[in-house]
Design a protein around this motif. Structure first.
Motif, mmCIF file in Angstrom:
data_model
loop_
_atom_site.group_PDB
_atom_site.id
_atom_site.type_symbol
_atom_site.label_atom_id
_atom_site.label_comp_id
_atom_site.label_asym_id
_atom_site.label_seq_id
_atom_site.Cartn_x
_atom_site.Cartn_y
_atom_site.Cartn_z
ATOM 1 N N THR A 1 -10.365 3.728 1.164
ATOM 2 C CA THR A 1 -9.422 3.440 2.243
ATOM 3 C C THR A 1 -10.117 2.951 3.498
ATOM 4 O OG1 THR A 1 -7.963 5.157 1.368
ATOM 5 C CG2 THR A 1 -7.543 4.377 3.603
ATOM 6 N N HIS A 2 -11.155 3.632 3.929
ATOM 7 C CA HIS A 2 -11.786 3.282 5.197
ATOM 8 C C HIS A 2 -12.638 2.016 5.095
ATOM 9 C CE1 HIS A 2 -10.399 7.040 6.901
ATOM 10 N NE2 HIS A 2 -10.912 7.700 5.870
ATOM 11 N N TYR B 1 0.832 -1.200 0.000
ATOM 12 C CA TYR B 1 0.000 0.000 0.000
ATOM 13 C C TYR B 1 0.872 1.258 0.000
ATOM 14 C CZ TYR B 1 -3.347 3.508 1.649
ATOM 15 O OH TYR B 1 -4.116 4.636 1.774
ATOM 16 N N SER C 1 -8.138 -0.817 -1.135
ATOM 17 C CA SER C 1 -7.843 0.176 -0.094
ATOM 18 C C SER C 1 -7.374 1.496 -0.678
ATOM 19 C CB SER C 1 -6.792 -0.371 0.870
ATOM 20 O OG SER C 1 -5.548 -0.548 0.208
ATOM 21 N N THR C 2 -6.722 1.488 -1.845
ATOM 22 C CA THR C 2 -6.293 2.744 -2.458
ATOM 23 C C THR C 2 -7.470 3.552 -2.976
ATOM 24 O OG1 THR C 2 -5.968 1.605 -4.583
ATOM 25 C CG2 THR C 2 -4.060 1.808 -3.112
ATOM 26 N N GLN D 1 1.019 4.237 -2.855
ATOM 27 C CA GLN D 1 0.724 5.614 -2.480
ATOM 28 C C GLN D 1 1.900 6.552 -2.786
ATOM 29 O OE1 GLN D 1 -2.630 5.264 -2.323
ATOM 30 N NE2 GLN D 1 -2.597 6.802 -0.695
ATOM 31 N N TRP E 1 -12.740 -1.260 -6.971
ATOM 32 C CA TRP E 1 -11.511 -0.491 -7.222
ATOM 33 C C TRP E 1 -11.528 0.118 -8.620
ATOM 34 C CZ3 TRP E 1 -8.111 -2.380 -11.076
ATOM 35 C CH2 TRP E 1 -7.002 -1.558 -11.310
#
Length: 478
Positions: free
Chosen positions: A270-271, A193, A266-267, A197, A371
């Motif tokens: 995220t939450h 991750y 998650s990218t 990022q 995603w």
């Protein structure tokens, strides 16, 4: 392999090398002499090297995060190193029962998180000091079983050095699972991750990611082998190199695609990935306890003799947590039965395994679709549709390698009532009412020379040659 002598028989050691045993009756006592060469503790050394390599590389990564003032990533990296390391020290101390022994140096090294290193050195010292022949003996439990007339399988007794090495191997197999699924999997997820990022790859981070991927794959491999050994404990199983390669491809692709799917999701959201992870963890954690309450079972009493019910419950909760963490990322290969003394259900649950892989495929598909729908501008430089298709194809390849393993490379495949080919044939002919034919009862020994059945013939009645006074002393000692 044919052998009509119930006493002299070729067996297979834990490391897969054949060994010859000779039994004789002297003074009314059955002596079993092991002339095999003790196998080196490769698994102990490998687990220790992975532990040290991940600890050192993560420490260097933490120093780099500290210099760049990335406190959040530094905190998560430290957590994913310290927590499994502490649990490993506790597990090694528990397995070797060091708290009741006078070993201050060993306990001090455990406090310094160097327990695996000193345990590995102990195993190497025992291996190099071990002789080629061990003092023969007969266990008290076997005498008692023979006295009661039980049809017990013939058990080849091993010497003190081999027992010590076996204890080290068993302990490090458990710690490899802790290291892999409580430390390496979240560490690999975090570093991947961070790489996405930051949009560039650091050599130190890449090294840590490679080490954690190897650790996770090795842990999944250990989990599969342990499941086979527990489920077919009446056999001495030996996996061929082709079987290991097939399992490595199966487990590596399964874990890599699962982690990549979670990181990509998650990218974009995220939450929401926290909710997905917690729901997975809670589901697999609660499921064994729900089955335990549905069966109205009672807690096993032999987890540890000195444990109270509270201590037993805590140990079972930690065991269930490890089981849940494994299932979040890959198939655990076993099902928990909290009412059984071994805590493992020995029945092969093909239905649950099929449901797991179908559900996991659907979940990965949903995560990748979300995603793709909410991806950031960064992925304009990446062919997103091709990446999504590659992830799904890789997961399909993992399932394919799993089917190949069970069809061709499983050491006990001749014991299956129906193999993969039978199941696929049944699915294809379901509309026509076709059903697989029952397989013929397997022979006592596999023609593939990958498993050896522990003989179940009645051994010579040595208790009839023992005096009543000697047997009474034996029973009193027990």
């Amino acid at each position: 392999m044919e052998d009509n002598d119930p006493i002299e028989r070729e067996t297979t050691s834990d490391a897969g090398e054949p060994s010859e045993h000779r039994a004789s009756v002297e003074n009314g006592v059955l002596l079993v002499v092991n002339h095999s060469r003790i196998q080196p503790p490769f698994s102990v050394v490998l687990a220790t090297l992975l532990y040290c390599a991940e600890f050192v590389s993560a420490s260097v990564m933490c120093a780099m995060y500290h210099k760049s003032e990335d406190t959040i990533w530094m905190g998560f990296t430290i957590t994913f190193v310290i927590v499994p390391a502490v649990l490993i020290q506790m597990a090694l101390t528990f397995f070797h029962r060091d708290l009741g022994r006078d070993r201050p140096l060993v306990l001090f090294l455990h406090l310094l998180l160097l327990g695996p290193v000193i345990r590995c050195l102990e195993a190497l010292v025992v291996y190099y000091k071990a002789g080629k022949k061990e003092e023969p003996y007969v266990t008290i439990s076997r005498k008692i079983g023979l006295k009661k007339g039980q049809n017990l399988p013939m058990e080849w007794e091993i010497g003190h050095s081999e027992r010590t090495l076996a204890a080290h191997r068993n302990a490090f197999k458990r710690t490899a699972l802790i290291q892999a699924f409580l430390g390496s999997t979240p560490q690999l997820t975090l570093q991947l991750y961070a790489t996405i990022q930051e949009k560039y790859v650091l050599k130190t981070r890449l090294t840590l990611m490679v080490i954690t991927l190897i650790s996770v794959t090795y842990g999944a491999l250990v989990c599969s082998v342990l499941a086979i050994q527990i489920r077919y404990d009446e056999y001495k199983v030996r996996l061929r190199p082709a079987a290991y390669l097939c399992m490595i491809a199966w487990r590596g692709l399964e874990i890599a695609t699962r982690i990549t799917s979670l990181v990509l999701f998650s990218t974009a959201l995220t939450h929401w990935v926290i909710a997905v992870g917690l729901l997975n963890l809670l589901f697999f954690f609660i499921m064994p306890w729900a089955e335990f309450w549905a069966r109205k079972g009672s807690l096993p009493e032999n987890v540890e003799n000195n444990f109270s019910k509270l201590g037993t419950t805590v140990v079972l909760c930690m065991f269930t947590l490890l089981y849940a963490c494994i299932n979040v990322f890959c198939w655990s290969a076993v099902q928990l039965d909290l009412t059984h003394r071994e805590l493992i259900e020995k029945k092969q649950c093909w239905g649950r395994q099929a449901a797991y892989y179908c559900g996991r495929f659907v979940e990965n598909l949903v995560l990748i679709a979300l995603w793709y729908a909410f991806k950031s501008d960064f992925y304009e430089y990446v062919c997103a549709p091709l990446l999504a298709v590659q992830l799904l194809v890789c997961y399909g390849l993992a399932v394919l390698f799993m089917l190949l393993f069970y069809q061709f490379f499983h050491p006990c495949k001749r014991l299956f009532r129906h193999n993969v080919h039978d199941c696929l044939h049944c699915v294809c002919l379901k509309g026509g009412g076709g059903r697989p034919r029952p397989r013929e009862p397997p022979n006592s020994y596999s023609t593939n020379a990958t498993m050896v059945l522990v003989p179940d013939e009645h051994p010579p009645d040595i208790t009839s040659q023992l005096g009543d006074r000697e047997m009474a002393d034996t029973l009193d000692a027990a």
